[in-house]
Design a protein around this motif. Structure first.
Motif, PDB file in Angstrom:
ATOM      1  N   TYR A 160       1.647  -7.434 -11.958  1.00 56.70           N
ATOM      2  CA  TYR A 160       2.189  -7.883 -10.662  1.00 56.70           C
ATOM      3  C   TYR A 160       1.662  -6.979  -9.536  1.00 56.70           C
ATOM      4  CZ  TYR A 160       5.580  -8.607  -6.923  1.00 56.70           C
ATOM      5  OH  TYR A 160       6.157  -8.834  -5.704  1.00 56.70           O
ATOM      6  N   TYR A 161       1.747  -5.663  -9.725  1.00 54.15           N
ATOM      7  CA  TYR A 161       1.326  -4.762  -8.636  1.00 54.15           C
ATOM      8  C   TYR A 161      -0.189  -4.674  -8.519  1.00 54.15           C
ATOM      9  CZ  TYR A 161       6.037  -3.737  -7.371  1.00 54.15           C
ATOM     10  OH  TYR A 161       7.316  -3.884  -6.917  1.00 54.15           O
ATOM     11  N   TRP A 176      -1.060  -6.798  -5.738  1.00 55.53           N
ATOM     12  CA  TRP A 176      -0.736  -6.361  -4.375  1.00 55.53           C
ATOM     13  C   TRP A 176      -1.782  -5.413  -3.789  1.00 55.53           C
ATOM     14  CZ3 TRP A 176       2.001  -8.490  -0.876  1.00 55.53           C
ATOM     15  CH2 TRP A 176       3.159  -9.183  -1.183  1.00 55.53           C
ATOM     16  N   LYS A 211      -3.736  -6.576  -1.019  1.00 62.24           N
ATOM     17  CA  LYS A 211      -3.006  -7.297   0.035  1.00 62.24           C
ATOM     18  C   LYS A 211      -2.094  -6.374   0.842  1.00 62.24           C
ATOM     19  CE  LYS A 211      -3.315 -11.055  -3.146  1.00 62.24           C
ATOM     20  NZ  LYS A 211      -3.914 -10.214  -4.216  1.00 62.24           N
ATOM     21  N   ASN A 212      -2.354  -5.097   0.756  1.00 65.87           N
ATOM     22  CA  ASN A 212      -1.494  -4.119   1.427  1.00 65.87           C
ATOM     23  C   ASN A 212      -1.926  -3.991   2.890  1.00 65.87           C
ATOM     24  OD1 ASN A 212       0.516  -2.277   1.653  1.00 65.87           O
ATOM     25  ND2 ASN A 212      -0.612  -0.617   0.649  1.00 65.87           N
ATOM     26  N   PRO A 248       3.978   0.347  -8.396  1.00 64.86           N
ATOM     27  CA  PRO A 248       3.796   0.172  -6.946  1.00 64.86           C
ATOM     28  C   PRO A 248       3.223   1.412  -6.264  1.00 64.86           C
ATOM     29  CG  PRO A 248       6.149   0.309  -7.491  1.00 64.86           C
ATOM     30  CD  PRO A 248       5.397   0.203  -8.780  1.00 64.86           C
ATOM     31  N   CYS A 274      -0.356   1.503  -4.069  1.00 64.92           N
ATOM     32  CA  CYS A 274      -0.467   1.939  -2.666  1.00 64.92           C
ATOM     33  C   CYS A 274      -1.344   3.180  -2.513  1.00 64.92           C
ATOM     34  CB  CYS A 274       0.921   2.204  -2.087  1.00 64.92           C
ATOM     35  SG  CYS A 274       1.970   0.748  -2.057  1.00 64.92           S
ATOM     36  N   ARG A 306       7.961  -7.013  -3.281  1.00 70.18           N
ATOM     37  CA  ARG A 306       7.206  -6.533  -2.135  1.00 70.18           C
ATOM     38  C   ARG A 306       7.890  -5.309  -1.507  1.00 70.18           C
ATOM     39  NH1 ARG A 306       5.046 -10.933   1.979  1.00 70.18           N
ATOM     40  NH2 ARG A 306       3.563  -9.635   3.085  1.00 70.18           N
ATOM     41  N   LEU A 348       6.706  -1.746  -2.041  1.00 71.07           N
ATOM     42  CA  LEU A 348       5.491  -1.268  -1.366  1.00 71.07           C
ATOM     43  C   LEU A 348       5.866  -0.409  -0.167  1.00 71.07           C
ATOM     44  CD1 LEU A 348       3.414  -4.558  -1.452  1.00 71.07           C
ATOM     45  CD2 LEU A 348       3.240  -2.623  -3.019  1.00 71.07           C
TER      46      LEU A 348
END
Ligand code: NAD
Length: 501
Positions: free
Chosen positions: A132-133, A136, A139-140, A182, A186, A484, A487
């Motif tokens: 899942y992460y 992301w 898309k951060n 997460p 990041c 989300r 994040l």
């Protein structure tokens, strides 16, 4: 006694895991503890040591924070192309899947949870969270803000830095994944400190991360006690953020200590979650939901539905059905066939849960199922086995209805009106989770919106998804894991003002 039990496996017959070395994992390699000290990990079904872990101290914290600081300064990780970083996270998920059996074995040996739960539910979910992460990472995004004059404003999402993570013993790898995945997505670097009772899978997580392509020092795991390494980590000037999951008492201490260096803090703490059943609910489904709500993972679940509030019209038959189903819940060793509930995780927990059973009896609640140790009956004199226990007619102010027991003990409380149910639901210091059972979805939703809790399930219980944020109101903590929302827990917002004249 009608309770079904199953002899626990002899430790020699249960499948042995491949153990990680009794070391820390720092800077991409296994590192001996500075003191040379080790401590035993005990198997809850036998109470016997099954392996050892490094007993870290402040010197090890310093080494790990140094490695994480260096890795954060290194462009290899911070400036890695997002698509490449996503690939590393995805690869971690694949390696977790490939190592599922061994990781699940480690988990069941450390915690006493059933092989089904660790191998079929938890470890697969750990992999899902990394997947899942991974999605992301690319898309951060930040934003563009209109500014007066000939200027432009940008907001950038930047990693917080070195994140210290402290996790409990009930879902060791899963709760570590809630934070690690997460934070990595990041671009942060990490020092992870699992519970000293259940450290094995967090050590493997760091090792698998290195295999997946994390540069050295990005994910470090150190093992040891709360005061020995947890406190020095929270106090360490090189740590930018603390993400803590554990008890409310320790969480408050963490918050106080972290204030000294103004660290960012996320706290996921305890709960006393109400499971509220209206008379128009699907009766059978609500009974099943109440049972899994409290007995899943032996009740060692922060969001356990430890208070069941039942509308008076169906109260007696509901209590009877709960008692019958609790009595049918098979208790035994984590690897034994057909077992639904393993032993509690540790001796302190066993003593504390049995003390709460005594408090329930002393405070006048009606015991309708369980209420005793099964150490002799199931474990032949060893093992932290406790019978699934149900108390009915519990006073909402009683100790067993107010305090987090963190074990297989359910308090059932009747109510007459929705207002009364809401008042009872809110009558604790917590606000982690709740559930509403009703066939009238409009009513259930309306009630859900009034509940002060971080998660509200409607007509189900104890379900989690990587995309759905999880965290508490009130003394259950603040900040959110998963989804989300997590994040923002691992990024700082930076504003850039560009003068275009
Ligand atoms: P705990 O608070 O005793 O320990 C949690 C972690 O903190 C462990 O790693 C421990 O070593 C460390 N620690 C202990 N003292 C410390 C200190 N002074 N400074 C820094 N770190 C310290 O909790 P536990 O018994 O491991 O876990 C059970 C608790 O965790 C329950 O209250 C449960 O509700 C809570 N929990 C909450 C969530 C959630 O998401 N809200 C999830 C799981 C468990």
């Amino acid at each position: 006694m009608s309770l079904e039990t199953q002899n626990h496996e002899k430790s020699s017959q249960a499948p042995q895991p491949e153990y990680p070395p009794a070391c820390h994992f720092i800077g991409g390699e296994w590192v001996e503890p500075a003191s040379g000290q080790r401590s035993a990990s005990l198997h809850p079904a036998t109470e016997a040591p099954h392996t050892e872990i490094a007993a870290g101290d402040a010197a090890d914290v310093d080494t790990a924070v140094g490695a994480a600081t260096q890795a954060f300064a290194d462009p290899k990780w911070r400036q890695m192309a997002p698509a490449k970083r996503a690939k590393v996270l995805w690869r971690m998920a694949e390696l977790i899947d490939q190592n599922r059996d061994n990781l699940a074995r480690c988990e069941s040996w450390d915690t006493g949870k059933t092989w089904f739960d660790s191998s079929k539910i938890e470890i697969p979910l750990v992999a899902e969270i990394f997947r899942y992460y991974a999605g992301w990472v690319t898309k951060n995004e930040g934003g563009v803000v209109p500014l007066p004059g000939n200027a432009m404003g940008l907001t950038l999402r930047e990693p917080v830095g070195v994140c210290g993570m402290i996790t409990p013993w009930n879902f060791p790898m899963l709760l570590a994944a809630w934070k690690v995945a997460p934070a990595l997505a990041c671009g942060n670097t990490i020092v992870l400190k699992p519970s000293e009772q259940t450290s094995l899978t967090s050590l493997w997580m760091a090792r698998l991360g290195a295999e997946a392509g994390l540069p050295a020092g990005v994910l470090n795991t150190i093992t040891g006690g709360g005061r020995a390494i947890g406190t020095p980590m929270v106090q360490h000037a090189g740590v930018d953020k603390i993400s803590f999951t554990g008890s409310t008492e320790v969480g408050k201490m963490v918050q106080r200590e972290a204030a000294e260096t103004v660290k960012r803090v996320t706290l996921e703490l305890g709960g006393k979650s109400p499971n509220i059943v209206f008379a128009d609910a699907d009766f059978k489904a609500a009974v099943r939901g109440a049972i899994t709500g409290i007995f899943y993972n032996k009740g060692e679940v922060c969001a356990a539905g430890s208070r069941v509030l039942v509308e008076r019209a169906i109260y007696e038959p509901f209590v009877e059905a709960l008692a019958a189903m609790a009595a049918k819940t098979t208790v035994g060793g984590p690897f034994a066939e057909g077992v639904r509930m393993g032993p509690l995780c540790n001796a302190d927990q066993y003593d504390s849960v049995l003390a709460y059973v005594d408090k329930g009896k002393a405070d006048g609640a009606r015991l309708v199922a369980g209420g005793m140790s099964l150490r002799d009956e199931v474990g032949g004199g060893k093992g932290w086995f406790v019978a699934p226990t149900v108390f009915a007619d519990v006073d909402p102010g009683a100790r067993i209805a107010q305090e987090e027991i963190f074990g297989p003990v359910l308090s059932v409380i009747p109510f007459d009106t929705a207002e009364e149910a809401l008042q009872i639901a809110h009558n604790t210091r917590y606000g982690l989770a709740a559930a509403v059972w009703s066939r009238d979805l409009g009513r259930a939703l309306g009630f859900a919106r009034q509940l002060r809790a971080g998660t509200v399930w409607i007509n189900t219980y104890n379900l989690y998804d990587p995309g759905l944020p999880f965290g508490g109101f009130n003394e259950s903590g603040f900040g959110r894991d998963l989804g989300r929302d997590a994040l923002s827990a691992y990024t700082e917002s930076k504003s850039v003002w560009i003068n275009l004249d």
